[in-house]
Design a protein around this motif. Structure first.
Motif, PDB file in Angstrom:
ATOM      1  N   SER A  33       6.223 -33.872  19.078  1.00  0.00           N
ATOM      2  CA  SER A  33       6.310 -35.024  18.177  1.00  0.00           C
ATOM      3  C   SER A  33       5.848 -34.709  16.758  1.00  0.00           C
ATOM      4  O   SER A  33       5.704 -35.626  15.942  1.00  0.00           O
ATOM      5  N   HIS A  47      -0.828 -48.998  13.730  1.00  0.00           N
ATOM      6  CA  HIS A  47       0.218 -48.126  14.265  1.00  0.00           C
ATOM      7  C   HIS A  47      -0.208 -47.541  15.613  1.00  0.00           C
ATOM      8  O   HIS A  47      -1.392 -47.268  15.847  1.00  0.00           O
ATOM      9  N   VAL A  48       0.753 -47.372  16.496  1.00  0.00           N
ATOM     10  CA  VAL A  48       0.495 -46.779  17.805  1.00  0.00           C
ATOM     11  C   VAL A  48       1.206 -45.431  17.898  1.00  0.00           C
ATOM     12  O   VAL A  48       2.427 -45.352  17.720  1.00  0.00           O
ATOM     13  N   LEU A  49       0.438 -44.377  18.142  1.00  0.00           N
ATOM     14  CA  LEU A  49       1.002 -43.046  18.325  1.00  0.00           C
ATOM     15  C   LEU A  49       1.581 -42.940  19.731  1.00  0.00           C
ATOM     16  O   LEU A  49       0.902 -43.245  20.712  1.00  0.00           O
ATOM     17  N   LYS A  50       2.821 -42.518  19.818  1.00  0.00           N
ATOM     18  CA  LYS A  50       3.452 -42.296  21.117  1.00  0.00           C
ATOM     19  C   LYS A  50       3.641 -40.791  21.277  1.00  0.00           C
ATOM     20  O   LYS A  50       4.555 -40.212  20.697  1.00  0.00           O
ATOM     21  N   LYS A  52       3.760 -37.005  23.382  1.00  0.00           N
ATOM     22  CA  LYS A  52       4.260 -36.335  24.577  1.00  0.00           C
ATOM     23  C   LYS A  52       3.273 -35.250  25.002  1.00  0.00           C
ATOM     24  O   LYS A  52       2.331 -34.929  24.264  1.00  0.00           O
ATOM     25  N   ASP A  55       1.360 -32.536  22.618  1.00  0.00           N
ATOM     26  CA  ASP A  55       1.213 -33.074  21.264  1.00  0.00           C
ATOM     27  C   ASP A  55      -0.264 -33.140  20.875  1.00  0.00           C
ATOM     28  O   ASP A  55      -1.117 -33.529  21.678  1.00  0.00           O
ATOM     29  N   GLY A  70      -1.708 -35.792  23.422  1.00  0.00           N
ATOM     30  CA  GLY A  70      -0.831 -36.453  24.377  1.00  0.00           C
ATOM     31  C   GLY A  70      -0.956 -35.871  25.768  1.00  0.00           C
ATOM     32  O   GLY A  70      -1.664 -34.889  25.986  1.00  0.00           O
ATOM     33  N   PRO A  71      -0.285 -36.504  26.744  1.00  0.00           N
ATOM     34  CA  PRO A  71       0.662 -37.605  26.535  1.00  0.00           C
ATOM     35  C   PRO A  71      -0.045 -38.954  26.537  1.00  0.00           C
ATOM     36  O   PRO A  71      -1.172 -39.083  26.984  1.00  0.00           O
ATOM     37  N   GLY A  72       0.670 -39.959  25.981  1.00  0.00           N
ATOM     38  CA  GLY A  72       0.146 -41.305  26.008  1.00  0.00           C
ATOM     39  C   GLY A  72       0.415 -42.042  24.716  1.00  0.00           C
ATOM     40  O   GLY A  72       0.960 -41.490  23.756  1.00  0.00           O
ATOM     41  N   SER A  73       0.033 -43.318  24.688  1.00  0.00           N
ATOM     42  CA  SER A  73       0.142 -44.153  23.501  1.00  0.00           C
ATOM     43  C   SER A  73      -1.265 -44.471  23.022  1.00  0.00           C
ATOM     44  O   SER A  73      -2.103 -44.919  23.817  1.00  0.00           O
ATOM     45  N   SER A  75      -3.753 -46.060  19.685  1.00  0.00           N
ATOM     46  CA  SER A  75      -3.916 -46.723  18.399  1.00  0.00           C
ATOM     47  C   SER A  75      -4.534 -45.746  17.413  1.00  0.00           C
ATOM     48  O   SER A  75      -5.403 -44.955  17.775  1.00  0.00           O
TER      49      SER A  75
END
Length: 229
Positions: A33, A47-50, A52, A55, A70-73, A75
Motif C-alpha cells: 500500500s 482518516h482510516v488506514l487500510k 495489507k 505494510d 498491517g494487516p488491518g484498518s 485510525s
C-alpha cells in the motif's frame, strides 16, 4: 456583490477546514500500500488506514510518531489507534529542533552525516554542522567543493562526533561537497530550504520534498526513540 462575497467566504471556510484537518503526515511507507501513502502525504485526523500484510506506515504530527503495521484498518489518530499496532512517542518542538541526545553529544537534524552520500537540507547556514557515526578514534576529514575546488580540513578528536561546518566553504544551494578521510568517500549536495519550514510537520515536509533522507531518518528517530511524556 453579496453573492460573490458569500461564495468567497464559503471557499475560504472550506480551505481552512481542510487545512485544519490534514494534521497527520506520512513520513515513511513500505509494502503493497506504499503507493497510496507516499511520504509527504497529509491525512485528516479521521482518516482510516487500510493496510495489507507487510505494510508499514510511519506517521508524524505534533504529538510524535506512530508506526502502523498491517494487516488491518487503523485510525491515524493516536488516541484511537490500536495500542498493539501503534508506537507513539511525544516530543516537544524544542527537543526536535535541538535533536536527540546520543550519549554526551547532541545529534541535530541540521548536521550533515559525513558517512552518507545524498542531499543535505540547510535551514540556516549558521546552524549547519557535521556528524560522524564512528567517533572512536581521531580523524582528519577533507571537504572539497566539487565546483570551485576549494578545500577545508576538519579535525575530529577521539570521542568527538560533531563539528561545525567549515567557514571556508559557503553553504549555498546546489553545492556538491566531496568528503574524504573516513572509511569511504561520500558526496553531499546542499539544499537550502526556502521558505524556512515552520512547525514539526513543516520541517518534515521540507526534508521530504528536498529528498534529504539522512536528516529525515534523524527526525523520525528523534520522535520515536525519545519521549518527553
Amino acid at each position: 456583490m453579496a453573492r460573490m462575497l458569500l461564495i468567497a467566504a464559503s471557499a475560504a471556510a472550506i480551505l481552512s477546514s481542510a487545512t485544519a484537518t490534514a494534521a497527520v503526515l506520512v513520513v515513511r511507507s513500505s509494502g503493497p500500500s506504499a503507493g497510496a501513502y507516499p511520504p509527504g502525504k497529509a491525512l485528516p485526523d479521521d482518516h482510516v488506514l487500510k493496510l495489507k500484510p507487510s505494510d508499514t506506515v510511519i506517521l508524524l504530527d505534533s504529538r510524535g510518531t506512530r508506526t502502523v503495521q498491517g494487516p488491518g484498518s487503523f485510525s491515524v489518530s493516536a488516541s484511537a489507534a490500536p495500542a498493539a499496532a501503534v508506537r507513539t512517542a511525544g516530543t516537544s518542538a524544542r527537543r526536535v529542533r535541538l535533536g536527540a541526545v546520543r550519549g554526551t553529544a547532541t545529534r541535530s537534524v541540521w548536521q550533515a552525516d559525513l558517512g552518507r552520500s545524498g542531499n543535505v537540507c540547510v535551514a540556516n547556514p549558521a546552524d549547519l554542522g557535521l556528524w560522524r557515526a564512528d567517533s572512536s578514534a581521531e580523524a582528519s576529514v577533507t571537504l572539497t567543493d566539487a565546483g570551485s575546488g576549494n578545500k577545508a580540513d576538519v579535525k575530529f578528536a577521539p570521542g568527538q562526533s560533531i563539528a561545525p561546518w567549515p567557514a571556508g566553504l559557503p553553504a549555498t544551494s546546489g553545492t556538491k561537497v566531496n568528503v574524504t578521510g573516513l572509511s569511504a568517500p561520500t558526496t553531499l549536495t546542499l539544499r537550502v530550504l526556502t521558505p524556512l519550514p515552520t512547525g514539526l510537520e513543516g520541517m518534515a515536509q521540507g526534508l521530504i520534498r528536498a529528498n534529504c533522507e539522512a536528516q529525515l531518518d534523524v527526525l523520525i528517530d528523534t520522535f520515536s526513540a525519545h519521549s518527553e511524556g
